[in-house]
Write a protein that holds these residues in place. Structure first.
Motif, PDB file in Angstrom:
ATOM      1  N   HIS A 233     -15.427  12.671  13.002  1.00  0.00           N
ATOM      2  CA  HIS A 233     -14.917  11.325  13.324  1.00  0.00           C
ATOM      3  C   HIS A 233     -13.407  11.421  13.493  1.00  0.00           C
ATOM      4  N   VAL A 234     -12.898  10.866  14.594  1.00  0.00           N
ATOM      5  CA  VAL A 234     -11.464  10.947  14.893  1.00  0.00           C
ATOM      6  C   VAL A 234     -10.892   9.547  15.091  1.00  0.00           C
ATOM      7  N   GLY A 235      -9.756   9.301  14.470  1.00  0.00           N
ATOM      8  CA  GLY A 235      -9.005   8.064  14.673  1.00  0.00           C
ATOM      9  C   GLY A 235      -7.525   8.375  14.636  1.00  0.00           C
ATOM     10  N   ILE A 236      -6.712   7.374  14.898  1.00  0.00           N
ATOM     11  CA  ILE A 236      -5.260   7.542  14.844  1.00  0.00           C
ATOM     12  C   ILE A 236      -4.794   7.471  13.396  1.00  0.00           C
ATOM     13  N   LEU A 237      -3.850   8.313  13.034  1.00  0.00           N
ATOM     14  CA  LEU A 237      -3.264   8.283  11.697  1.00  0.00           C
ATOM     15  C   LEU A 237      -2.117   7.278  11.691  1.00  0.00           C
ATOM     16  N   PRO A 238      -2.257   6.179  10.945  1.00  0.00           N
ATOM     17  CA  PRO A 238      -1.194   5.165  10.941  1.00  0.00           C
ATOM     18  C   PRO A 238       0.087   5.705  10.320  1.00  0.00           C
ATOM     19  N   ARG A 239       1.189   5.180  10.786  1.00  0.00           N
ATOM     20  CA  ARG A 239       2.475   5.492  10.177  1.00  0.00           C
ATOM     21  C   ARG A 239       2.829   4.387   9.182  1.00  0.00           C
ATOM     22  N   PRO A 240       3.057   4.730   7.922  1.00  0.00           N
ATOM     23  CA  PRO A 240       3.462   3.686   6.971  1.00  0.00           C
ATOM     24  C   PRO A 240       4.850   3.176   7.306  1.00  0.00           C
ATOM     25  N   SER A 241       5.014   1.877   7.268  1.00  0.00           N
ATOM     26  CA  SER A 241       6.303   1.281   7.611  1.00  0.00           C
ATOM     27  C   SER A 241       7.222   1.189   6.412  1.00  0.00           C
ATOM     28  N   ASP A 242       6.646   1.169   5.215  1.00  0.00           N
ATOM     29  CA  ASP A 242       7.479   0.938   4.038  1.00  0.00           C
ATOM     30  C   ASP A 242       6.845   1.609   2.833  1.00  0.00           C
ATOM     31  N   ASP A 243       7.473   2.686   2.352  1.00  0.00           N
ATOM     32  CA  ASP A 243       6.956   3.337   1.149  1.00  0.00           C
ATOM     33  C   ASP A 243       7.807   2.994  -0.061  1.00  0.00           C
ATOM     34  N   LYS A 244       8.613   1.928   0.058  1.00  0.00           N
ATOM     35  CA  LYS A 244       9.464   1.518  -1.057  1.00  0.00           C
ATOM     36  C   LYS A 244       8.771   0.505  -1.955  1.00  0.00           C
ATOM     37  N   ASN A 245       7.605   0.042  -1.563  1.00  0.00           N
ATOM     38  CA  ASN A 245       6.921  -0.983  -2.356  1.00  0.00           C
ATOM     39  C   ASN A 245       5.457  -0.637  -2.586  1.00  0.00           C
ATOM     40  N   VAL A 246       5.175   0.643  -2.785  1.00  0.00           N
ATOM     41  CA  VAL A 246       3.804   1.080  -3.013  1.00  0.00           C
ATOM     42  C   VAL A 246       3.389   0.747  -4.438  1.00  0.00           C
ATOM     43  N   VAL A 361       2.935  13.052   0.676  1.00  0.00           N
ATOM     44  CA  VAL A 361       3.519  12.706  -0.620  1.00  0.00           C
ATOM     45  C   VAL A 361       4.081  11.295  -0.518  1.00  0.00           C
ATOM     46  N   MET A 362       3.527  10.383  -1.306  1.00  0.00           N
ATOM     47  CA  MET A 362       3.947   8.985  -1.257  1.00  0.00           C
ATOM     48  C   MET A 362       4.435   8.529  -2.630  1.00  0.00           C
ATOM     49  N   PRO A 363       5.734   8.229  -2.768  1.00  0.00           N
ATOM     50  CA  PRO A 363       6.252   7.732  -4.051  1.00  0.00           C
ATOM     51  C   PRO A 363       5.608   6.405  -4.426  1.00  0.00           C
ATOM     52  N   VAL A 364       5.352   6.219  -5.705  1.00  0.00           N
ATOM     53  CA  VAL A 364       4.792   4.972  -6.220  1.00  0.00           C
ATOM     54  C   VAL A 364       5.916   4.151  -6.830  1.00  0.00           C
ATOM     55  N   ARG A 365       6.039   2.926  -6.381  1.00  0.00           N
ATOM     56  CA  ARG A 365       7.077   2.047  -6.926  1.00  0.00           C
ATOM     57  C   ARG A 365       6.617   1.352  -8.199  1.00  0.00           C
ATOM     58  N   GLU A 366       5.323   0.970  -8.244  1.00  0.00           N
ATOM     59  CA  GLU A 366       4.842   0.197  -9.395  1.00  0.00           C
ATOM     60  C   GLU A 366       3.434   0.631  -9.778  1.00  0.00           C
ATOM     61  N   VAL A 367       3.234   0.901 -11.067  1.00  0.00           N
ATOM     62  CA  VAL A 367       1.919   1.202 -11.624  1.00  0.00           C
ATOM     63  C   VAL A 367       1.478  -0.017 -12.431  1.00  0.00           C
ATOM     64  N   VAL A 368       0.436  -0.688 -11.965  1.00  0.00           N
ATOM     65  CA  VAL A 368      -0.045  -1.917 -12.598  1.00  0.00           C
ATOM     66  C   VAL A 368      -1.192  -1.568 -13.535  1.00  0.00           C
TER      67      VAL A 368
END
Length: 408
Positions: A233-246, A361-368
């Motif tokens: 299965h093939v699809g487009i890989l989205p580009r994240p716009s904001d990794d400052k609020n993950v 690698v995606m930094p996490v801003r908040e762990v709930v």
């Protein structure tokens, strides 16, 4: 550096001002700046691209809502399916998700994904095989809730004739499937592949499922009654716009067989990622000992106060990007503790991050903490920029360029 922490009676927390962070009443999943159009997918079976109607005919939905739209209404039989929906329609098997690099011409850690498919398929076949005579269907496995059940399990003799656990077959078939499916995608959706925002050609997310299906003469046990099948299965890989609020939510328990990437997990995790979990980028699984294991689709890391990285090594699926992070830490001289991070670790942590094929690698801003908020714990921990994570992230991005195999 930890920006928000609150355990007023903690003896080991850093001397930061206690403050409780309450999750906002309404939150949404992280948006994508260049998200592909909905339903832009192509799928193949053993290298042959199939119309979506034909795939639905081969594997009709097992339940009424398996192929329904967001409003519960049945969709057009020719409408494309996303990877998760397709995996729920197809028979249970071993799966992996990889990504392209260099504008859709190379695959990151190709050999690692091939080995994962073969080893996961071997583990699943060993689990379902029931003696020389062949077993019953997946109903024998009480824990299996995969909607697409095999009618019966192969016997050991039939398993010996299957190729899905063989690395050489997986490698050749994966290349064949990826090439044909990518070519079909580029021909069908040229505007999606050739990006219009000036940032170059888009990358693709590729999901692979290795499974077995009964042949045309399944009733005659004297001939080969199962065939090896690889779906792509093939699809487009989205580009994240904001990794400052993950934001991630600690919720749910770990998977049953963490060593095998079993498509049954796609079904199991759906309950974990339903509302209100959809308000978060990821759900982090925790065990009864308060140890943080992994995400439903990611590996979870914590950067401790002494700048070492803490990551579980048991009870998790060891992702390919996780392995890249460990290699990067060795190269960069960053200490690693191979143990599950704990809730206690979150108090004094410098930061946290998740890894996956699509996120890297995606930094996490908040762990709930969600339902775990008790005994003086805060609602969440919020982290600022972390130099250790930035270094590791840069190393992995460079590694992706050097460890990608050509598709053509």
């Amino acid at each position: 550096m930890l920006a928000v922490v609150a355990r007023s009676n903690s003896r080991s927390a850093p001397p930061l001002r206690p403050h409780l962070r309450r999750p906002a009443a309404s939150t949404t999943r992280m948006a994508s700046s260049s998200a592909p159009r909905r339903g832009v997918y192509v799928a193949s079976r053993n290298g042959v691209v199939l119309p979506w109607r034909r795939l639905r005919e081969l594997h009709p939905p097992a339940h009424d809502d398996d192929d329904a739209g967001d409003d519960g209404v049945d969709v057009d039989p020719d409408a494309p399916l996303d990877a998760g929906t397709l995996l729920r329609l197809l028979p249970r098997g071993a799966y992996t998700t990889c990504r392209t690099t260099a504008g859709g011409t190379r695959i990151y850690q190709f050999d690692e994904h091939v080995r994962r498919l073969a080893s996961s398929a071997r583990s699943i076949l060993e689990a379902v095989t029931d003696g020389e005579g062949g077993g019953g269907g997946d109903d024998e496995l009480a824990e299996s809730i995969h909607p697409r059940k095999h009618s019966r399990h192969p016997s050991r003799a039939e398993v010996a004739r299957l190729d899905i656990a063989d690395e050489a077959w997986e490698r050749e078939m994966t290349r064949k499937c990826v090439r044909s499916t990518l070519d079909a995608f580029k021909a069908r959706y040229p505007a999606e592949h050739d990006d219009e925002d000036g940032e170059g050609r888009r990358e693709h997310r590729i999901s692979l499922l290795a499974t077995w299906e009964e042949g045309d003469d399944a009733e005659n046990r004297s001939v080969e009654s199962f065939r090896s099948v690889l779906y792509c299965h093939v699809g487009i890989l989205p580009r994240p716009s904001d990794d400052k609020n993950v934001r991630v939510l600690v919720h749910g328990r770990g998977r049953e067989n963490a060593l095998a990437k079993d498509s049954r997990w796609v079904v199991d995790r759906a309950a974990l990622t339903s509302s209100p979990s959809q308000s978060y980028e990821e759900v982090i699984l925790i065990n009864d000992r308060g140890e943080l294991l992994e995400g439903t689709q990611t590996n979870f890391f914590v950067v401790s106060r002494d700048a070492s990285i803490v990551i579980a090594d048991e009870g998790i699926l060891r992702g390919t990007v996780r392995d890249a992070v460990l290699r990067g830490c060795d190269d960069l001289g960053v200490d690693v503790e191979l143990r599950p991070p704990t809730l206690k670790d979150l108090e004094s942590a410098r930061g946290a991050f998740v890894t996956s094929t699509s996120r890297m690698v995606m930094p996490v801003r908040e762990v709930v903490l969600g339902d775990l908020e008790a005994d003086g714990r805060p609602a969440s921990y919020v982290y600022g920029d972390c130099e250790v994570i930035a270094r590791v992230r840069k190393w992995v991005a460079e590694d992706a360029e050097g460890r990608s195999a050509p598709i053509y």
